[in-house]
Design a protein around this motif. Sequence first.
Motif, PDB file in Angstrom:
ATOM      1  N   THR A  30      15.364 -34.771 -66.958  1.00 60.64           N
ATOM      2  CA  THR A  30      16.344 -34.152 -66.017  1.00 60.64           C
ATOM      3  C   THR A  30      16.325 -32.772 -66.229  1.00 60.64           C
ATOM      4  O   THR A  30      16.105 -32.001 -65.365  1.00 60.64           O
ATOM      5  N   PHE A  31      16.606 -32.370 -67.477  1.00 66.98           N
ATOM      6  CA  PHE A  31      16.832 -30.822 -67.591  1.00 66.98           C
ATOM      7  C   PHE A  31      15.699 -30.054 -67.375  1.00 66.98           C
ATOM      8  O   PHE A  31      15.691 -28.977 -66.686  1.00 66.98           O
ATOM      9  N   ASN A  32      14.368 -30.747 -67.935  1.00 65.93           N
ATOM     10  CA  ASN A  32      13.070 -30.133 -67.673  1.00 65.93           C
ATOM     11  C   ASN A  32      12.702 -30.006 -66.111  1.00 65.93           C
ATOM     12  O   ASN A  32      11.978 -29.006 -65.816  1.00 65.93           O
ATOM     13  N   THR A  33      12.899 -30.905 -65.418  1.00 69.44           N
ATOM     14  CA  THR A  33      12.777 -30.971 -64.225  1.00 69.44           C
ATOM     15  C   THR A  33      13.638 -29.880 -63.362  1.00 69.44           C
ATOM     16  O   THR A  33      13.140 -29.172 -62.447  1.00 69.44           O
ATOM     17  N   VAL A  34      14.831 -29.733 -63.591  1.00 72.33           N
ATOM     18  CA  VAL A  34      15.588 -28.774 -63.088  1.00 72.33           C
ATOM     19  C   VAL A  34      15.139 -27.433 -63.330  1.00 72.33           C
ATOM     20  O   VAL A  34      14.990 -26.352 -62.492  1.00 72.33           O
ATOM     21  N   ILE A  35      14.672 -27.125 -64.394  1.00 70.36           N
ATOM     22  CA  ILE A  35      14.137 -25.770 -64.929  1.00 70.36           C
ATOM     23  C   ILE A  35      12.936 -25.545 -64.261  1.00 70.36           C
ATOM     24  O   ILE A  35      12.607 -24.346 -63.691  1.00 70.36           O
ATOM     25  N   GLU A  36      11.977 -26.436 -64.052  1.00 66.17           N
ATOM     26  CA  GLU A  36      10.734 -26.281 -63.430  1.00 66.17           C
ATOM     27  C   GLU A  36      11.128 -26.180 -61.974  1.00 66.17           C
ATOM     28  O   GLU A  36      10.279 -25.242 -61.244  1.00 66.17           O
ATOM     29  N   LEU A  37      11.872 -26.809 -61.327  1.00 64.49           N
ATOM     30  CA  LEU A  37      12.325 -26.534 -59.886  1.00 64.49           C
ATOM     31  C   LEU A  37      13.117 -25.119 -59.703  1.00 64.49           C
ATOM     32  O   LEU A  37      12.511 -24.369 -58.669  1.00 64.49           O
ATOM     33  N   LEU A  38      13.835 -24.617 -60.872  1.00 65.24           N
ATOM     34  CA  LEU A  38      14.265 -23.165 -60.426  1.00 65.24           C
ATOM     35  C   LEU A  38      13.225 -22.120 -60.580  1.00 65.24           C
ATOM     36  O   LEU A  38      13.005 -21.313 -60.248  1.00 65.24           O
ATOM     37  N   LEU A  39      12.281 -22.470 -61.627  1.00 61.58           N
ATOM     38  CA  LEU A  39      11.107 -21.753 -61.517  1.00 61.58           C
ATOM     39  C   LEU A  39      10.314 -21.462 -60.462  1.00 61.58           C
ATOM     40  O   LEU A  39      10.124 -20.471 -60.055  1.00 61.58           O
ATOM     41  N   GLY A  40      10.142 -22.697 -59.737  1.00 70.29           N
ATOM     42  CA  GLY A  40       9.266 -22.526 -58.423  1.00 70.29           C
ATOM     43  C   GLY A  40      10.039 -21.902 -57.446  1.00 70.29           C
ATOM     44  O   GLY A  40       9.381 -21.036 -56.558  1.00 70.29           O
ATOM     45  N   ILE A  41      11.382 -22.251 -57.302  1.00 75.86           N
ATOM     46  CA  ILE A  41      12.250 -21.561 -56.327  1.00 75.86           C
ATOM     47  C   ILE A  41      12.049 -20.210 -56.441  1.00 75.86           C
ATOM     48  O   ILE A  41      12.114 -19.304 -55.476  1.00 75.86           O
ATOM     49  N   VAL A  95       2.933 -21.441 -55.337  1.00 67.81           N
ATOM     50  CA  VAL A  95       3.399 -21.257 -56.878  1.00 67.81           C
ATOM     51  C   VAL A  95       4.475 -22.432 -56.936  1.00 67.81           C
ATOM     52  O   VAL A  95       4.680 -22.693 -58.117  1.00 67.81           O
ATOM     53  N   ALA A  96       5.063 -22.983 -56.185  1.00 66.76           N
ATOM     54  CA  ALA A  96       6.144 -23.970 -56.392  1.00 66.76           C
ATOM     55  C   ALA A  96       5.213 -25.188 -56.548  1.00 66.76           C
ATOM     56  O   ALA A  96       5.715 -25.903 -57.489  1.00 66.76           O
ATOM     57  N   ALA A  97       4.093 -25.615 -56.199  1.00 68.33           N
ATOM     58  CA  ALA A  97       3.367 -26.765 -56.590  1.00 68.33           C
ATOM     59  C   ALA A  97       2.588 -26.567 -57.753  1.00 68.33           C
ATOM     60  O   ALA A  97       2.444 -27.431 -58.432  1.00 68.33           O
ATOM     61  N   SER A  98       2.227 -25.181 -58.208  1.00 69.69           N
ATOM     62  CA  SER A  98       1.705 -25.180 -59.493  1.00 69.69           C
ATOM     63  C   SER A  98       2.749 -25.221 -60.685  1.00 69.69           C
ATOM     64  O   SER A  98       1.941 -25.388 -61.508  1.00 69.69           O
ATOM     65  N   VAL A  99       4.007 -25.067 -60.496  1.00 68.30           N
ATOM     66  CA  VAL A  99       4.753 -25.192 -61.474  1.00 68.30           C
ATOM     67  C   VAL A  99       5.692 -26.437 -61.378  1.00 68.30           C
ATOM     68  O   VAL A  99       6.665 -26.561 -62.090  1.00 68.30           O
ATOM     69  N   LEU A 157      11.198  -8.333 -60.938  1.00 72.34           N
ATOM     70  CA  LEU A 157      12.098  -8.756 -61.850  1.00 72.34           C
ATOM     71  C   LEU A 157      12.299 -10.391 -61.463  1.00 72.34           C
ATOM     72  O   LEU A 157      12.246 -11.092 -62.651  1.00 72.34           O
ATOM     73  N   LEU A 158      12.302 -10.652 -60.240  1.00 73.77           N
ATOM     74  CA  LEU A 158      12.217 -12.178 -60.324  1.00 73.77           C
ATOM     75  C   LEU A 158      11.068 -12.859 -60.735  1.00 73.77           C
ATOM     76  O   LEU A 158      11.319 -14.180 -61.350  1.00 73.77           O
ATOM     77  N   SER A 159      10.140 -12.478 -60.417  1.00 69.96           N
ATOM     78  CA  SER A 159       8.847 -13.073 -61.017  1.00 69.96           C
ATOM     79  C   SER A 159       8.813 -12.954 -62.756  1.00 69.96           C
ATOM     80  O   SER A 159       8.521 -14.184 -63.363  1.00 69.96           O
ATOM     81  N   VAL A 160       9.213 -12.052 -63.146  1.00 70.42           N
ATOM     82  CA  VAL A 160       9.205 -12.214 -64.841  1.00 70.42           C
ATOM     83  C   VAL A 160      10.334 -13.115 -65.078  1.00 70.42           C
ATOM     84  O   VAL A 160      10.084 -13.677 -66.307  1.00 70.42           O
ATOM     85  N   LEU A 161      11.440 -12.790 -64.559  1.00 71.92           N
ATOM     86  CA  LEU A 161      12.726 -13.757 -65.086  1.00 71.92           C
ATOM     87  C   LEU A 161      12.479 -15.114 -64.794  1.00 71.92           C
ATOM     88  O   LEU A 161      12.807 -15.968 -65.540  1.00 71.92           O
ATOM     89  N   VAL A 203      13.116 -16.685 -67.960  1.00 74.71           N
ATOM     90  CA  VAL A 203      14.636 -17.475 -67.920  1.00 74.71           C
ATOM     91  C   VAL A 203      14.881 -17.738 -66.509  1.00 74.71           C
ATOM     92  O   VAL A 203      15.588 -17.216 -65.629  1.00 74.71           O
ATOM     93  N   PRO A 204      14.286 -18.903 -66.185  1.00 69.08           N
ATOM     94  CA  PRO A 204      14.541 -19.223 -64.839  1.00 69.08           C
ATOM     95  C   PRO A 204      15.719 -19.605 -64.233  1.00 69.08           C
ATOM     96  O   PRO A 204      15.972 -19.441 -63.155  1.00 69.08           O
ATOM     97  N   VAL A 205      16.698 -19.975 -65.210  1.00 68.96           N
ATOM     98  CA  VAL A 205      18.270 -20.182 -64.878  1.00 68.96           C
ATOM     99  C   VAL A 205      18.845 -18.888 -64.351  1.00 68.96           C
ATOM    100  O   VAL A 205      19.377 -19.005 -63.128  1.00 68.96           O
ATOM    101  N   ILE A 206      18.383 -17.860 -64.873  1.00 66.46           N
ATOM    102  CA  ILE A 206      18.980 -16.717 -64.437  1.00 66.46           C
ATOM    103  C   ILE A 206      18.416 -16.029 -63.085  1.00 66.46           C
ATOM    104  O   ILE A 206      19.064 -15.819 -62.214  1.00 66.46           O
ATOM    105  N   ALA A 207      17.013 -16.428 -63.065  1.00 61.25           N
ATOM    106  CA  ALA A 207      16.241 -15.945 -61.993  1.00 61.25           C
ATOM    107  C   ALA A 207      17.026 -16.813 -60.777  1.00 61.25           C
ATOM    108  O   ALA A 207      17.011 -16.374 -59.414  1.00 61.25           O
ATOM    109  N   GLY A 208      17.288 -17.951 -61.091  1.00 64.46           N
ATOM    110  CA  GLY A 208      17.533 -19.063 -60.031  1.00 64.46           C
ATOM    111  C   GLY A 208      19.075 -18.708 -59.401  1.00 64.46           C
ATOM    112  O   GLY A 208      19.364 -18.407 -58.102  1.00 64.46           O
ATOM    113  N   LEU A 209      19.685 -18.217 -60.405  1.00 65.89           N
ATOM    114  CA  LEU A 209      21.227 -17.705 -59.824  1.00 65.89           C
ATOM    115  C   LEU A 209      21.079 -16.136 -59.073  1.00 65.89           C
ATOM    116  O   LEU A 209      21.969 -15.896 -58.265  1.00 65.89           O
ATOM    117  N   LEU A 210      20.060 -15.597 -59.630  1.00 66.70           N
ATOM    118  CA  LEU A 210      19.680 -14.308 -58.591  1.00 66.70           C
ATOM    119  C   LEU A 210      19.414 -14.592 -57.219  1.00 66.70           C
ATOM    120  O   LEU A 210      19.735 -13.771 -56.382  1.00 66.70           O
TER     121      LEU A 210
END
Length: 201
Positions: free
Chosen positions: A4-15, A94-98, A155-159, A163-170
């Motif tokens: 579940t945690f990994n899924t959330v991280i991957e979703l934040l990465l995609g978003i 990009v969302a589908a790829s990650v 910045l968003l792409s690199v984060l 660190v997808p959690v921080i990117a998601g918060l941004l």
Amino acid sequence: MDLTFNTVIELLLGISLSAAAGFRVFIPLLVLSGVSVFGHYDLPTDFDWIESMQAFDLFAIASVLEVIGYSIPWFDHALDFLATPAAMIAGTIVAASVAPDMNPLIQWTLAIVAGGGTAGITKLLTNVLRGTSTAASGGLTNPIFAAVELAIALLLSVLAITVPVIAGLLVIGFFGFGIYQLTKVIKRWQTRKVSPESRQS
């Protein structure tokens, strides 16, 4: 729980990558291709075409042309007509790829809704903010606005990759700011529309 945690991280990465596509269409694709080509991220087999030097070079050229185009006042508005649907397509890709390993139907439905939707909303908000910038300065501050957009996309792409959690918060923070600004524009427009009628009465 770990799944579940990994899924959330991957979703934040995609978003986050999708939101970056709303600022600059090709920057997140360039970053994703770069980290894949140089072995820092492994994409699914279906997206091996992104993980190639040819794709990396193409995204690099497209990114440079996009940056130049958005640096030209008024021409940037013309680009928005093309960039808006392109951003939604890029956000979906990009969302589908990650996306987590799941049924392809669910994967692409999620990518279209979350990825394409996020990119589309982000692009809409940036279009509104750019229009406000043009109205306030006659387009003189648009290159500065374009530079800020580019910086946020990078910045968003690199984060998102690191660190997808921080990117998601941004991304959430930007949505809040964008909706606030959009509300101000709507209220200002309504006030101007109502005021002549008020004076007549």
